[in-house]
Design a protein around this motif. Structure first.
Motif, PDB file in Angstrom:
ATOM      1  N   THR A  51      37.947  51.289   3.891  1.00 33.91           N
ATOM      2  CA  THR A  51      38.304  49.988   3.241  1.00 33.91           C
ATOM      3  C   THR A  51      37.340  49.211   2.687  1.00 33.91           C
ATOM      4  O   THR A  51      36.092  49.003   3.240  1.00 33.91           O
ATOM      5  CB  THR A  51      39.012  49.260   4.499  1.00 33.91           C
ATOM      6  OG1 THR A  51      40.188  49.954   5.022  1.00 33.91           O
ATOM      7  CG2 THR A  51      39.249  47.658   4.201  1.00 33.91           C
ATOM      8  N   LEU A  58      42.549  44.026  -8.911  1.00 39.18           N
ATOM      9  CA  LEU A  58      42.594  45.436  -9.397  1.00 39.18           C
ATOM     10  C   LEU A  58      43.390  45.423 -10.379  1.00 39.18           C
ATOM     11  O   LEU A  58      44.399  44.835 -10.777  1.00 39.18           O
ATOM     12  CB  LEU A  58      42.852  46.317  -8.123  1.00 39.18           C
ATOM     13  CG  LEU A  58      41.743  46.644  -7.218  1.00 39.18           C
ATOM     14  CD1 LEU A  58      42.460  47.258  -5.784  1.00 39.18           C
ATOM     15  CD2 LEU A  58      40.606  47.245  -7.399  1.00 39.18           C
ATOM     16  N   ARG A  93      45.741  53.456 -10.335  1.00 32.19           N
ATOM     17  CA  ARG A  93      45.386  52.401 -10.984  1.00 32.19           C
ATOM     18  C   ARG A  93      44.908  52.566 -12.500  1.00 32.19           C
ATOM     19  O   ARG A  93      43.977  53.662 -12.554  1.00 32.19           O
ATOM     20  CB  ARG A  93      44.681  51.336 -10.159  1.00 32.19           C
ATOM     21  CG  ARG A  93      45.248  51.137  -8.767  1.00 32.19           C
ATOM     22  CD  ARG A  93      44.727  49.929  -8.070  1.00 32.19           C
ATOM     23  NE  ARG A  93      45.344  49.597  -7.023  1.00 32.19           N
ATOM     24  CZ  ARG A  93      46.384  48.691  -7.007  1.00 32.19           C
ATOM     25  NH1 ARG A  93      46.482  47.891  -8.160  1.00 32.19           N
ATOM     26  NH2 ARG A  93      46.802  47.987  -5.817  1.00 32.19           N
ATOM     27  N   PHE A 103      44.715  54.834  -4.235  1.00 31.48           N
ATOM     28  CA  PHE A 103      44.815  53.736  -3.167  1.00 31.48           C
ATOM     29  C   PHE A 103      46.105  53.841  -2.459  1.00 31.48           C
ATOM     30  O   PHE A 103      47.096  54.359  -2.787  1.00 31.48           O
ATOM     31  CB  PHE A 103      45.013  52.427  -4.022  1.00 31.48           C
ATOM     32  CG  PHE A 103      43.886  52.114  -5.115  1.00 31.48           C
ATOM     33  CD1 PHE A 103      42.937  51.268  -4.446  1.00 31.48           C
ATOM     34  CD2 PHE A 103      43.517  52.771  -5.916  1.00 31.48           C
ATOM     35  CE1 PHE A 103      41.649  50.962  -5.141  1.00 31.48           C
ATOM     36  CE2 PHE A 103      42.485  52.582  -6.979  1.00 31.48           C
ATOM     37  CZ  PHE A 103      41.567  51.862  -6.492  1.00 31.48           C
ATOM     38  N   ARG A 104      45.799  53.319  -1.112  1.00 33.77           N
ATOM     39  CA  ARG A 104      47.036  53.594   0.017  1.00 33.77           C
ATOM     40  C   ARG A 104      48.148  52.861  -0.462  1.00 33.77           C
ATOM     41  O   ARG A 104      49.396  53.117  -0.311  1.00 33.77           O
ATOM     42  CB  ARG A 104      46.618  53.239   1.263  1.00 33.77           C
ATOM     43  CG  ARG A 104      47.749  53.047   2.345  1.00 33.77           C
ATOM     44  CD  ARG A 104      46.847  52.641   3.686  1.00 33.77           C
ATOM     45  NE  ARG A 104      46.159  53.570   4.248  1.00 33.77           N
ATOM     46  CZ  ARG A 104      45.422  53.537   5.464  1.00 33.77           C
ATOM     47  NH1 ARG A 104      45.386  52.254   6.161  1.00 33.77           N
ATOM     48  NH2 ARG A 104      44.795  54.236   6.050  1.00 33.77           N
ATOM     49  N   GLN A 108      47.401  44.352  -3.259  1.00 31.63           N
ATOM     50  CA  GLN A 108      46.188  44.114  -3.025  1.00 31.63           C
ATOM     51  C   GLN A 108      46.182  42.819  -2.121  1.00 31.63           C
ATOM     52  O   GLN A 108      46.812  41.924  -2.364  1.00 31.63           O
ATOM     53  CB  GLN A 108      45.281  43.903  -4.227  1.00 31.63           C
ATOM     54  CG  GLN A 108      43.980  43.244  -4.116  1.00 31.63           C
ATOM     55  CD  GLN A 108      43.271  43.218  -5.370  1.00 31.63           C
ATOM     56  OE1 GLN A 108      43.417  43.538  -6.344  1.00 31.63           O
ATOM     57  NE2 GLN A 108      41.971  42.067  -5.215  1.00 31.63           N
ATOM     58  N   VAL A 113      41.063  46.428  -0.057  1.00 29.07           N
ATOM     59  CA  VAL A 113      41.918  47.495  -0.318  1.00 29.07           C
ATOM     60  C   VAL A 113      41.461  48.713   0.566  1.00 29.07           C
ATOM     61  O   VAL A 113      40.120  48.899   0.850  1.00 29.07           O
ATOM     62  CB  VAL A 113      42.034  47.820  -1.974  1.00 29.07           C
ATOM     63  CG1 VAL A 113      42.782  46.670  -2.537  1.00 29.07           C
ATOM     64  CG2 VAL A 113      40.757  48.332  -2.324  1.00 29.07           C
ATOM     65  N   HIS A 114      42.394  49.455   0.748  1.00 27.32           N
ATOM     66  CA  HIS A 114      42.151  50.900   1.369  1.00 27.32           C
ATOM     67  C   HIS A 114      42.176  51.987   0.325  1.00 27.32           C
ATOM     68  O   HIS A 114      43.293  52.309  -0.444  1.00 27.32           O
ATOM     69  CB  HIS A 114      42.999  51.107   2.654  1.00 27.32           C
ATOM     70  CG  HIS A 114      42.499  52.339   3.549  1.00 27.32           C
ATOM     71  ND1 HIS A 114      41.645  51.997   4.452  1.00 27.32           N
ATOM     72  CD2 HIS A 114      42.781  53.704   3.410  1.00 27.32           C
ATOM     73  CE1 HIS A 114      41.303  53.187   5.058  1.00 27.32           C
ATOM     74  NE2 HIS A 114      41.979  53.985   4.238  1.00 27.32           N
ATOM     75  N   LEU A 115      41.210  52.724   0.115  1.00 28.99           N
ATOM     76  CA  LEU A 115      41.131  53.568  -1.015  1.00 28.99           C
ATOM     77  C   LEU A 115      40.654  54.930  -0.485  1.00 28.99           C
ATOM     78  O   LEU A 115      39.956  55.215   0.464  1.00 28.99           O
ATOM     79  CB  LEU A 115      40.381  53.244  -2.322  1.00 28.99           C
ATOM     80  CG  LEU A 115      38.823  52.840  -1.977  1.00 28.99           C
ATOM     81  CD1 LEU A 115      38.046  53.979  -2.066  1.00 28.99           C
ATOM     82  CD2 LEU A 115      38.573  51.759  -3.180  1.00 28.99           C
TER      83      LEU A 115
END
Length: 222
Positions: A51, A58, A93, A103-104, A108, A113-115
């Motif tokens: 995270t 984004l 993205r 990305f999860r 956003q 963000v969780h990537l």
């Protein structure tokens, strides 16, 4: 001798797998170690989950990507393997190749963000596709802290988390990567990609106890 030392010391460093962490505003993206990684597998590339805080908005989602969730083998002895493979849908993205990060969520929330970031890529670099979303300018982060440091050349390893590792006084110490670091070696979708577990040559600076080792040029042979 150096190669054997790197290989031996690497065992302990690579024993843990990267989980997720929330980096400070202008510090490199980091992952912490855990018994099993929180991450996904895309082809031959492992992508640890983390995270991160982002600046601004984004780029929009352009595609959905299905990736594999590797099984956790944290028992001793390892649990029997199963034929079942779990998959998950993540989001690509615009301007950020799926080979670099996924990305999860398609949304956003509140600047975080969780990537999932491919091992061997470094958002700290000024020309990395994620850099603009994580740092204030193309000149940050600066791992030297603006100090005057002496030149240094070392052989380092590519671990499964942020930065590089080099042997010093019988242990592995970190070699930081920052916005000024340049990487010469294999590229995937135009982005430098160092190979996990491989040794690389580093020309950099040694800032002593205040900043440690900082890479300026990293070279990996193909």
């Amino acid at each position: 001798m150096l190669t054997s030392l790197l290989g031996g010391l690497a065992l302990a460093a690579f024993a843990g797998s990267p989980a997720h962490a929330t980096p400070a505003r202008d510090t490199p993206v980091r992952a912490v170690t855990a018994a099993c990684a929180e991450g996904v597998q895309r082809g031959a590339t492992f992508m640890p989950g983390m995270t991160v805080k982002v600046r601004g908005t984004l780029s929009p989602v352009v595609a959905r990507r299905t990736v594999v969730v590797p099984p956790c083998q944290d028992t001793v002895p390892p649990a029997p393997a199963t034929d079942e493979v779990r998959s998950v849908v993540l989001y690509e993205r615009r301007g950020i190749p799926p080979s670099v990060a996924l990305f999860r969520s398609a949304t956003q929330r509140r600047g975080s963000v969780h990537l999932y970031l491919a091992v061997g890529t470094y958002p700290q670099q000024g020309d990395h596709p994620l850099h603009r979303y994580l740092y204030r300018s193309s000149h940050t982060p600066d791992a030297t802290g603006g100090r005057s440091c002496k030149r240094a050349s070392v052989t380092a390893l590519v671990p499964a988390f942020d930065g590089l590792l080099t042997p010093r006084d019988g242990r592995l110490v970190a070699v930081a990567i920052d916005a000024a670091t340049r990487i010469a070696g294999p590229r995937v979708d135009g982005v430098p990609r160092l190979s996990y577990g491989k040794s690389v040559q580093v020309r950099g600076v040694d800032c002593g106890t205040h900043g440690g080792l900082v890479a300026r040029f990293v070279t990996q042979s193909r």
